[in-house]
Write a protein that holds these residues in place. Structure first.
Motif, PDB file in Angstrom:
ATOM      1  N   GLN A 100     -74.254  72.917  49.341  1.00  0.00           N
ATOM      2  CA  GLN A 100     -73.168  72.227  50.216  1.00  0.00           C
ATOM      3  C   GLN A 100     -72.737  72.767  51.286  1.00  0.00           C
ATOM      4  OE1 GLN A 100     -69.579  71.841  47.053  1.00  0.00           O
ATOM      5  NE2 GLN A 100     -70.252  73.657  46.912  1.00  0.00           N
ATOM      6  N   THR A 101     -73.321  73.960  51.872  1.00  0.00           N
ATOM      7  CA  THR A 101     -73.096  74.415  53.198  1.00  0.00           C
ATOM      8  C   THR A 101     -73.642  73.702  54.205  1.00  0.00           C
ATOM      9  OG1 THR A 101     -73.385  76.231  54.556  1.00  0.00           O
ATOM     10  CG2 THR A 101     -75.326  75.740  53.501  1.00  0.00           C
ATOM     11  N   ARG A 102     -72.990  73.584  55.339  1.00  0.00           N
ATOM     12  CA  ARG A 102     -73.157  72.969  56.576  1.00  0.00           C
ATOM     13  C   ARG A 102     -73.935  73.858  57.539  1.00  0.00           C
ATOM     14  NH1 ARG A 102     -67.814  69.554  58.039  1.00  0.00           N
ATOM     15  NH2 ARG A 102     -67.634  68.349  56.023  1.00  0.00           N
ATOM     16  N   ARG A 103     -74.043  75.013  57.226  1.00  0.00           N
ATOM     17  CA  ARG A 103     -74.703  75.937  58.055  1.00  0.00           C
ATOM     18  C   ARG A 103     -76.221  75.502  58.164  1.00  0.00           C
ATOM     19  NH1 ARG A 103     -72.869  81.200  59.158  1.00  0.00           N
ATOM     20  NH2 ARG A 103     -70.783  81.786  58.184  1.00  0.00           N
ATOM     21  N   ARG A 104     -76.925  75.856  59.182  1.00  0.00           N
ATOM     22  CA  ARG A 104     -78.427  75.628  59.174  1.00  0.00           C
ATOM     23  C   ARG A 104     -78.838  76.969  58.763  1.00  0.00           C
ATOM     24  NH1 ARG A 104     -80.541  71.245  61.640  1.00  0.00           N
ATOM     25  NH2 ARG A 104     -82.531  72.649  62.149  1.00  0.00           N
TER      26      ARG A 104
ATOM     27  N   GLY B 265     -78.570  84.322  56.856  1.00  0.00           N
ATOM     28  CA  GLY B 265     -77.947  82.942  56.604  1.00  0.00           C
ATOM     29  C   GLY B 265     -77.420  82.596  55.358  1.00  0.00           C
ATOM     30  N   VAL B 266     -78.291  83.014  54.307  1.00  0.00           N
ATOM     31  CA  VAL B 266     -78.142  82.984  52.721  1.00  0.00           C
ATOM     32  C   VAL B 266     -76.848  83.829  52.655  1.00  0.00           C
ATOM     33  CG1 VAL B 266     -79.008  83.357  50.726  1.00  0.00           C
ATOM     34  CG2 VAL B 266     -80.501  82.569  52.385  1.00  0.00           C
ATOM     35  N   ALA B 267     -76.839  85.162  53.128  1.00  0.00           N
ATOM     36  CA  ALA B 267     -75.730  86.155  52.817  1.00  0.00           C
ATOM     37  C   ALA B 267     -74.406  85.533  53.425  1.00  0.00           C
ATOM     38  CB  ALA B 267     -76.219  87.452  53.358  1.00  0.00           C
ATOM     39  N   ALA B 268     -74.497  84.923  54.531  1.00  0.00           N
ATOM     40  CA  ALA B 268     -73.124  84.486  54.908  1.00  0.00           C
ATOM     41  C   ALA B 268     -72.735  83.303  54.394  1.00  0.00           C
ATOM     42  CB  ALA B 268     -73.699  83.880  56.560  1.00  0.00           C
TER      43      ALA B 268
ATOM     44  N   ALA C  88     -68.278  81.778  50.479  1.00  0.00           N
ATOM     45  CA  ALA C  88     -67.781  81.237  49.254  1.00  0.00           C
ATOM     46  C   ALA C  88     -67.085  82.514  48.333  1.00  0.00           C
ATOM     47  CB  ALA C  88     -68.988  80.758  48.595  1.00  0.00           C
ATOM     48  N   GLY C  89     -66.951  83.660  48.676  1.00  0.00           N
ATOM     49  CA  GLY C  89     -66.330  84.569  47.870  1.00  0.00           C
ATOM     50  C   GLY C  89     -67.145  85.602  47.267  1.00  0.00           C
ATOM     51  N   GLN C  90     -68.232  85.403  47.621  1.00  0.00           N
ATOM     52  CA  GLN C  90     -69.266  86.111  46.839  1.00  0.00           C
ATOM     53  C   GLN C  90     -69.701  87.575  47.317  1.00  0.00           C
ATOM     54  OE1 GLN C  90     -72.458  84.496  44.527  1.00  0.00           O
ATOM     55  NE2 GLN C  90     -72.196  82.519  45.073  1.00  0.00           N
TER      56      GLN C  90
ATOM     57  N   PRO D  32     -85.723  93.025  53.363  1.00  0.00           N
ATOM     58  CA  PRO D  32     -86.016  91.654  54.387  1.00  0.00           C
ATOM     59  C   PRO D  32     -86.215  90.576  53.511  1.00  0.00           C
ATOM     60  CG  PRO D  32     -87.181  93.512  55.231  1.00  0.00           C
ATOM     61  CD  PRO D  32     -86.740  94.171  53.773  1.00  0.00           C
ATOM     62  N   THR D  33     -86.386  90.418  52.218  1.00  0.00           N
ATOM     63  CA  THR D  33     -86.681  89.323  51.561  1.00  0.00           C
ATOM     64  C   THR D  33     -85.930  89.315  50.015  1.00  0.00           C
ATOM     65  OG1 THR D  33     -88.547  90.323  50.459  1.00  0.00           O
ATOM     66  CG2 THR D  33     -88.853  88.881  52.377  1.00  0.00           C
ATOM     67  N   GLU D  34     -84.832  90.386  49.986  1.00  0.00           N
ATOM     68  CA  GLU D  34     -83.982  90.551  48.791  1.00  0.00           C
ATOM     69  C   GLU D  34     -82.552  90.486  49.061  1.00  0.00           C
ATOM     70  OE1 GLU D  34     -84.328  92.385  44.377  1.00  0.00           O
ATOM     71  OE2 GLU D  34     -84.867  93.792  46.347  1.00  0.00           O
ATOM     72  N   ILE D  35     -82.010  89.587  48.189  1.00  0.00           N
ATOM     73  CA  ILE D  35     -80.544  89.833  48.434  1.00  0.00           C
ATOM     74  C   ILE D  35     -79.911  89.877  46.859  1.00  0.00           C
ATOM     75  CG2 ILE D  35     -80.149  87.132  47.936  1.00  0.00           C
ATOM     76  CD1 ILE D  35     -77.861  87.420  50.366  1.00  0.00           C
ATOM     77  N   VAL D  36     -78.810  90.506  46.926  1.00  0.00           N
ATOM     78  CA  VAL D  36     -78.206  90.900  45.624  1.00  0.00           C
ATOM     79  C   VAL D  36     -76.687  90.512  45.452  1.00  0.00           C
ATOM     80  CG1 VAL D  36     -77.408  92.908  44.218  1.00  0.00           C
ATOM     81  CG2 VAL D  36     -79.652  92.838  45.005  1.00  0.00           C
TER      82      VAL D  36
END
Length: 253
Positions: free
Chosen positions: A211-215, A221-224, A229-231, A238-242
């Motif tokens: 849904q995001t309009r971000r590029r 960018g994924v984290a943002a 979204a409130g998460q 550098p390649t892992e998000i939790v």
């Protein structure tokens, strides 16, 4: 951005599309392996006991073998509608706006033991085959898919978020792709890895990324997007998000 989702063992019945045509699927370079695997699955379906053993099915799941027997002649539907279950409930494709559904077609792909990877809009039949299944007279699915699937994904001119589960990542690892995990945090601050509810939260991640309009071009960018979204998110490498949660996912509808 391309978001890779895991498949699901549960799949919707029916469909209105014409029977499977491998030449219409995305990632056409995978067609020879797709045909090899599909033919092996259909042949296997002629032997009930061998099918049950290879696919890990119980007596109450014999209809899954019928699905495989009819793979080449049964109706199809878009992959994003074919796969069901916890992750796809959370993604909730049907409730997306029209523009978000178009974005989903561009941004989502789904890993598959049968097809390697398909786009969200690819027309596929119902079937039963898991990443850990062993088909008679063929190498392991990892041995079959990895030499072709990894290059096919690595050659994409796209930033990739890989939400596939471990067995499907093994079918075609993507060097440099961002992966995601989910942990629950207790009031005392202790954490544990979320297992079953991991699928739910990954479905929510995929929904927000569609849904995001971000590029979105990198892990920041994924984290943002997820934070918007409130998460609660943490970048752990550098390649892992939790994603950190203190609440369990709701029961599946």
């Amino acid at each position: 951005m391309l978001v890779l989702l895991p498949p699901s063992e549960t799949k919707a019945d029916g469909g209105r599309g014409a029977p499977l045509d491998l030449d219409t699927l995305a990632f056409g370079e995978l067609t020879p392996i797709r045909k090899q695997v599909a033919d092996a699955v259909v042949t296997l379906a002629a032997d009930l006991d061998a099918s049950r053993a290879a696919l890990g099915l119980g007596l109450g799941q014999l209809a899954e073998i019928d699905r495989n027997a009819e793979l080449w002649v049964s109706p199809t539907m878009p992959a994003i509608r074919r796969y069901t279950g916890v992750l796809y409930d959370a993604l909730d494709f049907t409730s997306l706006t029209r523009s978000a559904k178009v974005k989903a077609g561009d941004r989502l792909a789904i890993g598959s033991a049968m097809f390697g990877v398909v786009s969200a809009t690819d027309l596929i039949p119902a079937y039963r085959l898991s990443g850990g299944s062993k088909l008679p007279d063929l190498p392991t699915l990892t041995s079959l898919w990895k030499p072709a699937l990894t290059p096919a994904l690595a050659d994409l001119d796209d930033f990739i978020v890989d939400l596939r589960s471990g067995i499907y990542q093994q079918l075609g690892p993507v060097p440099g792709a961002v992966t995601a995990g989910v942990v629950s945090e207790a009031p005392d601050g202790s954490r544990k890895v979320v297992s079953h509810f991991n699928k739910h939260h990954k479905g929510l991640m995929a929904r927000e990324l569609v849904q995001t309009r971000r590029r979105v071009r990198d892990i920041n960018g994924v984290a943002a997007v997820l934070a918007d979204a409130g998460q609660r998110v943490e970048i752990t490498s550098p390649t892992e998000i939790v994603v950190v949660t203190d609440q369990p996912a709701p029961a599946r509808r």
